[in-house]
Scaffold this motif. Structure first.
Motif, short mmCIF file in Angstrom:
data_model
loop_
_atom_site.label_atom_id
_atom_site.label_comp_id
_atom_site.label_asym_id
_atom_site.label_seq_id
_atom_site.Cartn_x
_atom_site.Cartn_y
_atom_site.Cartn_z
N ALA A 1 17.65 30.65 62.32
CA ALA A 1 18.07 30.93 60.95
C ALA A 1 17.34 32.17 60.41
CB ALA A 1 17.82 29.73 60.05
N ASP A 2 16.10 32.34 60.84
CA ASP A 2 15.32 33.51 60.43
C ASP A 2 15.71 34.76 61.21
OD1 ASP A 2 13.92 31.91 58.65
OD2 ASP A 2 12.27 31.54 60.06
N SER A 3 16.07 34.58 62.47
CA SER A 3 16.40 35.72 63.33
C SER A 3 17.53 35.33 64.27
CB SER A 3 15.16 36.15 64.12
OG SER A 3 15.46 37.24 64.94
N PRO A 4 18.79 35.50 63.85
CA PRO A 4 19.94 35.00 64.62
C PRO A 4 20.10 35.55 66.04
CG PRO A 4 20.60 35.58 62.40
CD PRO A 4 19.18 36.07 62.58
N THR A 5 19.48 36.68 66.33
CA THR A 5 19.62 37.23 67.68
C THR A 5 18.37 37.01 68.53
OG1 THR A 5 18.89 39.40 66.92
CG2 THR A 5 21.27 38.99 66.95
N ALA A 6 17.52 36.09 68.13
CA ALA A 6 16.30 35.79 68.89
C ALA A 6 16.69 35.13 70.21
CB ALA A 6 15.36 34.90 68.08
N GLY A 7 16.74 35.93 71.25
CA GLY A 7 17.19 35.42 72.55
C GLY A 7 16.34 34.28 73.07
N ASN A 8 15.03 34.35 72.88
CA ASN A 8 14.18 33.29 73.42
C ASN A 8 14.42 31.97 72.69
OD1 ASN A 8 13.03 34.48 71.20
ND2 ASN A 8 10.98 34.64 72.04
N ALA A 9 14.79 31.99 71.41
CA ALA A 9 15.13 30.75 70.71
C ALA A 9 16.41 30.16 71.30
CB ALA A 9 15.28 31.00 69.22
N HIS A 10 17.38 31.01 71.63
CA HIS A 10 18.60 30.51 72.27
C HIS A 10 18.29 29.92 73.64
CE1 HIS A 10 21.85 31.59 69.59
NE2 HIS A 10 21.21 32.71 69.31
N TYR A 11 17.38 30.54 74.36
CA TYR A 11 17.00 30.02 75.68
C TYR A 11 16.43 28.61 75.56
CZ TYR A 11 14.43 29.43 80.02
OH TYR A 11 13.94 28.94 81.20
N TYR A 12 15.50 28.42 74.63
CA TYR A 12 14.90 27.09 74.47
C TYR A 12 15.88 26.10 73.86
CZ TYR A 12 10.39 28.48 76.19
OH TYR A 12 9.38 28.88 77.02
N LEU A 13 16.79 26.57 73.01
CA LEU A 13 17.83 25.67 72.50
C LEU A 13 18.74 25.21 73.64
CD1 LEU A 13 18.69 27.25 69.08
CD2 LEU A 13 18.07 24.86 69.49
N PHE A 14 19.03 26.10 74.56
CA PHE A 14 19.79 25.72 75.75
C PHE A 14 19.07 24.59 76.49
CE2 PHE A 14 19.17 26.71 80.34
CZ PHE A 14 20.25 26.00 80.83
#
Length: 70
Positions: A27-40
């Protein structure tokens, strides 16, 4: 801050709590790739395979787009 809290909860194998932290980090940084990785990874551990696939695809494209631009 939320990302680091998510990492701590992830390391403790608290997938649901880690997922919430990573979602807040996005929500703070929508393109944070590492957050997407851990969400995966969290979604996969929680058997939410549709969300896992969506985050994996987004991570892949963000990672490759950044690599292309550098």
């Amino acid at each position: 801050l939320r990302f680091h809290e998510g990492r701590a909860r992830f390391e403790a194998q608290d997938w649901a709590a880690a997922r919430v932290c990573f979602q807040q980090a996005l929500a703070d940084s929508p393109t944070a790739g590492n957050a997407h990785y851990y969400l995966f990874l969290c979604a996969y551990r929680l058997d939410d395979h549709d969300a896992a696939e969506a985050h994996a695809v987004f991570f892949f494209f963000v990672f490759h787009l950044i690599s292309f631009l550098i």
